[in-house]
Enzyme design. Structure first.
Site, PDB file in Angstrom:
ATOM      1  N   CYS A  96       0.833  -1.204   0.000  1.00 32.86           N
ATOM      2  CA  CYS A  96       0.000   0.000   0.000  1.00 32.86           C
ATOM      3  C   CYS A  96       0.873   1.261   0.000  1.00 32.86           C
ATOM      4  CB  CYS A  96      -0.899  -0.060   1.237  1.00 32.86           C
ATOM      5  SG  CYS A  96      -1.694   1.469   1.693  1.00 32.86           S
ATOM      6  N   CYS A 147       0.067   3.764   2.749  1.00 31.57           N
ATOM      7  CA  CYS A 147       0.585   3.273   4.041  1.00 31.57           C
ATOM      8  C   CYS A 147       2.057   3.657   4.203  1.00 31.57           C
ATOM      9  CB  CYS A 147       0.441   1.756   4.136  1.00 31.57           C
ATOM     10  SG  CYS A 147      -1.266   1.168   4.056  1.00 31.57           S
TER      11      CYS A 147
END
Length: 105
Positions: free
Chosen positions: A30, A33
């Site tokens: 991600c 993230c």
């Protein structure tokens, strides 16, 4: 740096914690993230005596993600006294995250 936890130590690290806890549910693949990691690191440094900052990898701990209805990464859950009191979905800037942390402490 936020410590990675899993279903085996979630109870002890989060629900039984005497400090408020910020838990990021993330995935290694991600991009948001990864962008959030230094922001969480700053928050952890700024509030190191007041909160715990932990991470749960949704790929390895899908049970926890499902239990807390985490549908997307990153999702940040805020716990106080073993109860979820707030949540933020998606990438946020430091001021928004800091505001949520101030409400937590």
């Amino acid at each position: 740096m936020a410590v990675r936890i899993n279903k085996d130590n979630f109870q002890a690290e989060v629900l039984d914690s005497t400090l408020p806890v910020v838990v990021e549910f993330y995935s290694d693949s991600c991009i948001p993230c990864k962008q959030l990691a230094p922001i969480l690191g700053d928050i952890e440094d700024d509030y190191e005596e007041q909160i715990k900052v932990l991470k749960v990898n949704v790929n390895f701990d899908a049970e926890l993600a499902e239990q807390y209805s985490v549908m997307a990464s990153p999702t940040i859950l805020f716990f106080k006294g073993g109860e979820e009191v707030n949540r933020i979905r998606g990438l946020v800037k430091k001021p928004q995250l800091e505001e949520a942390v101030k409400e937590l402490v």
